[in-house]
Design an enzyme around this catalytic site. Sequence first.
Site, PDB file in Angstrom:
ATOM      1  N   CYS A  71      47.155  22.164  37.716  1.00  0.00           N
ATOM      2  CA  CYS A  71      47.045  22.856  36.790  1.00  0.00           C
ATOM      3  C   CYS A  71      46.042  22.090  35.728  1.00  0.00           C
ATOM      4  O   CYS A  71      44.843  22.513  35.273  1.00  0.00           O
ATOM      5  CB  CYS A  71      48.256  23.441  36.127  1.00  0.00           C
ATOM      6  SG  CYS A  71      49.016  22.130  35.184  1.00  0.00           S
ATOM      7  N   HIS A 103      52.809  23.140  31.648  1.00  0.00           N
ATOM      8  CA  HIS A 103      51.857  23.980  32.642  1.00  0.00           C
ATOM      9  C   HIS A 103      50.460  24.272  31.544  1.00  0.00           C
ATOM     10  O   HIS A 103      50.897  24.633  30.489  1.00  0.00           O
ATOM     11  CB  HIS A 103      52.342  24.922  33.151  1.00  0.00           C
ATOM     12  CG  HIS A 103      51.314  25.912  34.072  1.00  0.00           C
ATOM     13  ND1 HIS A 103      50.987  25.198  35.448  1.00  0.00           N
ATOM     14  CD2 HIS A 103      50.642  27.003  34.088  1.00  0.00           C
ATOM     15  CE1 HIS A 103      50.158  26.141  36.114  1.00  0.00           C
ATOM     16  NE2 HIS A 103      49.851  27.258  35.242  1.00  0.00           N
ATOM     17  N   HIS A 158      44.438  30.047  35.810  1.00  0.00           N
ATOM     18  CA  HIS A 158      45.107  28.529  36.183  1.00  0.00           C
ATOM     19  C   HIS A 158      45.547  28.439  37.563  1.00  0.00           C
ATOM     20  O   HIS A 158      45.199  29.164  38.326  1.00  0.00           O
ATOM     21  CB  HIS A 158      46.503  28.752  35.311  1.00  0.00           C
ATOM     22  CG  HIS A 158      47.526  29.799  35.753  1.00  0.00           C
ATOM     23  ND1 HIS A 158      48.741  29.510  36.285  1.00  0.00           N
ATOM     24  CD2 HIS A 158      47.419  31.311  35.938  1.00  0.00           C
ATOM     25  CE1 HIS A 158      49.312  30.513  36.798  1.00  0.00           C
ATOM     26  NE2 HIS A 158      48.576  31.533  36.378  1.00  0.00           N
TER      27      HIS A 158
END
Length: 167
Positions: free
Chosen positions: A74, A125, A137
Amino acid sequence: MLFCIALSACATKNIPPVQDASPANEPQPPKDDNTTAELLTSDNFLLNSLLAQKEDWQGVPYRYGGLSTKGVDCSGFVYLTFLSQLNMHVPRTTAELLKEGEPVARNELTVGDLVFFRLSRGNRHVGIYLGDDSFLHASVSNGVMQSSLGNPYWRERYWQARRLVGR
């Protein structure tokens, strides 16, 4: 000497300006030095850049530490997106990205803001906000994708947002 006179005569001769072949009513590009800066901060430019990145990277699998189309994590995806689409150098890790820019309230998100999630203890994240409650993402389950902040999974785990792109 005759050659020098001939050269100087050519240099001082008044030559009429070349007429533009385009119609007079055709819009001309602005001659403003701030045009590039304005484009870099416009939502439309940012969104188009992010959507181009999505198209190029859609489905690339998640790989922890990855920085290529063979696999990307990510924060690596954020790093590569800002570098390739916006020519901005940002930190490589989620922990370092959390220290950058300015905090943004959830209801004030704009295109290009980073959105952060707490997935589990110590597991974070990050994604890039696209507008309309969606973000781009690299997910563990589906690789690079677009998701909704309204999805119950992401809504429950939403943590904070930061703005790196100047407005």
